[in-house]
Design a protein around this motif. Sequence first.
Motif, PDB file in Angstrom:
ATOM      1  N   SER A  56       0.800  -1.199   0.156  1.00  0.00           N
ATOM      2  CA  SER A  56      -0.010  -0.001  -0.172  1.00  0.00           C
ATOM      3  C   SER A  56       0.830   1.393   0.153  1.00  0.00           C
ATOM      4  CB  SER A  56      -0.829   0.105   1.271  1.00  0.00           C
ATOM      5  OG  SER A  56      -0.102   0.230   2.405  1.00  0.00           O
ATOM      6  N   CYS A  57       0.183   2.329  -0.171  1.00  0.00           N
ATOM      7  CA  CYS A  57       1.030   3.547  -0.293  1.00  0.00           C
ATOM      8  C   CYS A  57       1.206   3.920   1.401  1.00  0.00           C
ATOM      9  CB  CYS A  57       0.123   4.754  -0.929  1.00  0.00           C
ATOM     10  SG  CYS A  57       1.015   6.396  -0.865  1.00  0.00           S
ATOM     11  N   THR A  58       0.287   3.564   2.263  1.00  0.00           N
ATOM     12  CA  THR A  58       0.516   3.965   3.757  1.00  0.00           C
ATOM     13  C   THR A  58       1.669   3.053   4.086  1.00  0.00           C
ATOM     14  OG1 THR A  58      -2.168   3.752   3.747  1.00  0.00           O
ATOM     15  CG2 THR A  58      -0.713   3.465   6.067  1.00  0.00           C
ATOM     16  N   SER A  59       1.838   1.833   3.863  1.00  0.00           N
ATOM     17  CA  SER A  59       2.845   1.211   4.112  1.00  0.00           C
ATOM     18  C   SER A  59       4.420   1.900   3.396  1.00  0.00           C
ATOM     19  CB  SER A  59       3.014  -0.404   3.885  1.00  0.00           C
ATOM     20  OG  SER A  59       2.939  -0.498   2.319  1.00  0.00           O
ATOM     21  N   GLU A 153       7.541  12.957  -1.043  1.00  0.00           N
ATOM     22  CA  GLU A 153       6.385  13.226  -1.755  1.00  0.00           C
ATOM     23  C   GLU A 153       5.387  12.130  -1.945  1.00  0.00           C
ATOM     24  OE1 GLU A 153       7.289  14.157  -5.846  1.00  0.00           O
ATOM     25  OE2 GLU A 153       5.507  14.914  -6.363  1.00  0.00           O
ATOM     26  N   ASP A 154       4.159  12.621  -1.384  1.00  0.00           N
ATOM     27  CA  ASP A 154       2.880  11.714  -1.644  1.00  0.00           C
ATOM     28  C   ASP A 154       2.244  11.891  -2.656  1.00  0.00           C
ATOM     29  OD1 ASP A 154       0.701  10.276  -1.270  1.00  0.00           O
ATOM     30  OD2 ASP A 154       0.127  10.913   0.715  1.00  0.00           O
ATOM     31  N   ALA A 155       2.592  11.131  -3.814  1.00  0.00           N
ATOM     32  CA  ALA A 155       2.104  11.132  -4.931  1.00  0.00           C
ATOM     33  C   ALA A 155       0.909  10.089  -5.377  1.00  0.00           C
ATOM     34  CB  ALA A 155       3.128  11.018  -6.037  1.00  0.00           C
ATOM     35  N   ALA A 156       0.553   9.588  -4.147  1.00  0.00           N
ATOM     36  CA  ALA A 156      -0.631   8.356  -4.388  1.00  0.00           C
ATOM     37  C   ALA A 156      -1.827   8.770  -5.496  1.00  0.00           C
ATOM     38  CB  ALA A 156      -1.252   8.268  -3.020  1.00  0.00           C
ATOM     39  N   GLU A 157      -1.766  10.022  -5.580  1.00  0.00           N
ATOM     40  CA  GLU A 157      -3.239  10.706  -6.465  1.00  0.00           C
ATOM     41  C   GLU A 157      -2.531  11.318  -7.622  1.00  0.00           C
ATOM     42  OE1 GLU A 157      -5.660  13.040  -3.820  1.00  0.00           O
ATOM     43  OE2 GLU A 157      -5.768  11.496  -2.484  1.00  0.00           O
ATOM     44  N   ALA A 158      -1.454  11.166  -8.024  1.00  0.00           N
ATOM     45  CA  ALA A 158      -0.644  11.842  -9.005  1.00  0.00           C
ATOM     46  C   ALA A 158       0.106  11.068  -9.899  1.00  0.00           C
ATOM     47  CB  ALA A 158      -0.006  13.258  -8.519  1.00  0.00           C
ATOM     48  N   PHE A 177       3.420   6.082  -3.944  1.00  0.00           N
ATOM     49  CA  PHE A 177       2.346   5.827  -4.886  1.00  0.00           C
ATOM     50  C   PHE A 177       1.290   4.954  -4.371  1.00  0.00           C
ATOM     51  CE2 PHE A 177       5.599   7.372  -7.375  1.00  0.00           C
ATOM     52  CZ  PHE A 177       5.110   8.215  -8.314  1.00  0.00           C
ATOM     53  N   SER A 178       0.006   5.198  -4.505  1.00  0.00           N
ATOM     54  CA  SER A 178      -0.965   4.078  -4.276  1.00  0.00           C
ATOM     55  C   SER A 178      -1.436   3.377  -5.379  1.00  0.00           C
ATOM     56  CB  SER A 178      -2.089   4.852  -3.486  1.00  0.00           C
ATOM     57  OG  SER A 178      -3.008   3.843  -3.175  1.00  0.00           O
ATOM     58  N   PHE A 179      -1.696   2.123  -5.329  1.00  0.00           N
ATOM     59  CA  PHE A 179      -2.479   1.335  -6.597  1.00  0.00           C
ATOM     60  C   PHE A 179      -4.020   0.960  -6.048  1.00  0.00           C
ATOM     61  CE2 PHE A 179       2.313   0.674  -7.338  1.00  0.00           C
ATOM     62  CZ  PHE A 179       2.396   1.626  -8.022  1.00  0.00           C
ATOM     63  N   SER A 182      -9.091   2.601  -6.796  1.00  0.00           N
ATOM     64  CA  SER A 182      -9.877   3.820  -7.296  1.00  0.00           C
ATOM     65  C   SER A 182      -8.840   4.626  -8.250  1.00  0.00           C
ATOM     66  CB  SER A 182     -10.343   4.474  -6.465  1.00  0.00           C
ATOM     67  OG  SER A 182      -9.173   5.137  -5.476  1.00  0.00           O
ATOM     68  N   LYS A 183      -7.498   4.029  -8.273  1.00  0.00           N
ATOM     69  CA  LYS A 183      -6.594   5.096  -8.696  1.00  0.00           C
ATOM     70  C   LYS A 183      -6.287   4.623 -10.052  1.00  0.00           C
ATOM     71  CE  LYS A 183      -5.033   7.043  -4.738  1.00  0.00           C
ATOM     72  NZ  LYS A 183      -6.040   6.559  -3.957  1.00  0.00           N
ATOM     73  N   THR A 184      -5.481   5.710 -10.846  1.00  0.00           N
ATOM     74  CA  THR A 184      -5.394   5.655 -12.349  1.00  0.00           C
ATOM     75  C   THR A 184      -4.773   4.434 -12.849  1.00  0.00           C
ATOM     76  OG1 THR A 184      -5.180   7.986 -12.266  1.00  0.00           O
ATOM     77  CG2 THR A 184      -4.234   7.050 -14.391  1.00  0.00           C
TER      78      THR A 184
HETATM   79  C1  LIG Z   1      -2.971  11.147  -0.663  1.00  0.00           C
HETATM   80  C2  LIG Z   1      -2.981   9.767  -0.386  1.00  0.00           C
HETATM   81  N1  LIG Z   1      -2.099   9.249   0.420  1.00  0.00           N
HETATM   82  C3  LIG Z   1      -1.976   7.920   0.765  1.00  0.00           C
HETATM   83  C4  LIG Z   1      -2.970   7.364   0.373  1.00  0.00           C
HETATM   84  C5  LIG Z   1      -2.784   5.578   0.985  1.00  0.00           C
HETATM   85  O1  LIG Z   1      -2.746   4.902  -0.074  1.00  0.00           O
HETATM   86  P1  LIG Z   1      -3.113   3.254   0.205  1.00  0.00           P
HETATM   87  O2  LIG Z   1      -4.583   3.172   0.450  1.00  0.00           O
HETATM   88  O3  LIG Z   1      -2.631   2.502  -1.032  1.00  0.00           O
HETATM   89  O4  LIG Z   1      -2.361   2.890   1.479  1.00  0.00           O
HETATM   90  C6  LIG Z   1      -4.037   7.537  -0.341  1.00  0.00           C
HETATM   91  C7  LIG Z   1      -4.895   6.611  -0.919  1.00  0.00           C
HETATM   92  O5  LIG Z   1      -5.980   6.886  -1.256  1.00  0.00           O
HETATM   93  C8  LIG Z   1      -3.936   8.829  -0.709  1.00  0.00           C
HETATM   94  O6  LIG Z   1      -4.923   9.430  -1.451  1.00  0.00           O
END
Ligand SMILES: Cc1ncc(COP(=O)(O)O)c(C=O)c1O
Length: 384
Positions: A56-59, A153-158, A177-179, A182-184
């Motif tokens: 995950s992006c959180t991790s 840089e939290d590019a989860a949404e970019a 990044f997040s996959f 809902s992501k692109t």
């Molecule tokens: C800005 C942002 N940061 C972090 C996350 C976390 O991503 P993940 O759900 O993959 O842990 C998200 C997920 O939607 C997000 O929008």
Amino acid sequence: MQRIPVAGPSITQREIDYVTDAVTNCWYGQANAYHARFEQAFAEYIGSKYAMALPSCTSAIHLSLAALGVGPGDEVIVPDVTWIASAAPIQYVGATPVFADIDRDSWCLSAEAFERSITDRTRAVIVVDLYGNMPAMNAVLAVARRHGIAVIEDAAEAFGSEQGGLKAGRFGDTGVFSFHGSKTMTTGEGGMLVTDRKDLFDRAQFLRDHGRIPGDVSFFNHEVAFKYKMSSMQAALGLAQVERAEELVGRKREIFGWYAEELAGIDGMWLNPEPAGMRNSYWMVTAVLSPARGLGKDQVAQRLAAAGVDTRPFFHPLSSLPAYQGTPQAKRARETNRIAYEVAPYGFNLPCALCLTRDQVRFVSEKLRDVLASAEAERGRAAG
Ligand SMILES: Cc1ncc(COP(=O)(O)O)c(C=O)c1O
């Protein structure tokens, strides 16, 4: 009534073939075959030296903070308006989140507010590229450099956004990044950490596998750490998606372009910006209304839902959430973060699933125009 979804992926035969191959063949000695290909293709697309596929992006944010050595007693600055995943890992490592105000145009971290939030305990900043938008990176990075602060840089949404010719995710010590589905680009659930710093990459590799040296087969642990890995099936899905990166981002840009056309000329409403020198990948087509319209995001959502259109509310300021109630940081943020509290109550995400059609965008736009017109008429009547 058929509902128009807010978000959703594009899955083709390529994804099905790769995942079928992974589930059939990628076991035993082949277990990591797709990880290596996915990480390499992703690093090439972003332009970074190293990439690490994660669950995950959180991790990825947690690992970034841990690899940077952020811990108890440290403060980490984060924009007040973002998904809580940007901020929660700050507490996983025992540090304290500090919520800085956003910029009115980009809806991302304001460089001035960032600088005002710095104390002698500040160790890192998490810069968030909200909804595909990006902050004024040069200004933000200059502040970080001046104060010796690490940048995540939290590019989860970019995924696929760019500024000054560099891809989102390239601007910090690490990019994440997040996959999520809902992501692109998606792997169902998943994430990626990218960096040009070998020291951070090596440290993160060690921490993500229970504190053992990469390649260790003797089950010998040097530190108590974490288990953050992705499965082969997810890596296979990710490889297929990143091979289609420009097609997916192009589709998002096309959908945004349709909205921009359909919603042109509405006073007191702004869509995601694309300032000079930037390419916005428009993960979520987002509209923000002027507070003067007196129409909050929940009212818009209810009215559009009645017409069969799903929306999502703009993220709430973190400092307004029960999760942070009672903290001095949230109290201070509620008093100082004027823009966050002027933008967040009046923003909403419109449907922008990758499967959306031109007709559906026209339908949603008509419904939104109706909602705005009827709210205006109600205001007129109430004013007498
Ligand atoms: C800005 C942002 N940061 C972090 C996350 C976390 O991503 P993940 O759900 O993959 O842990 C998200 C997920 O939607 C997000 O929008």
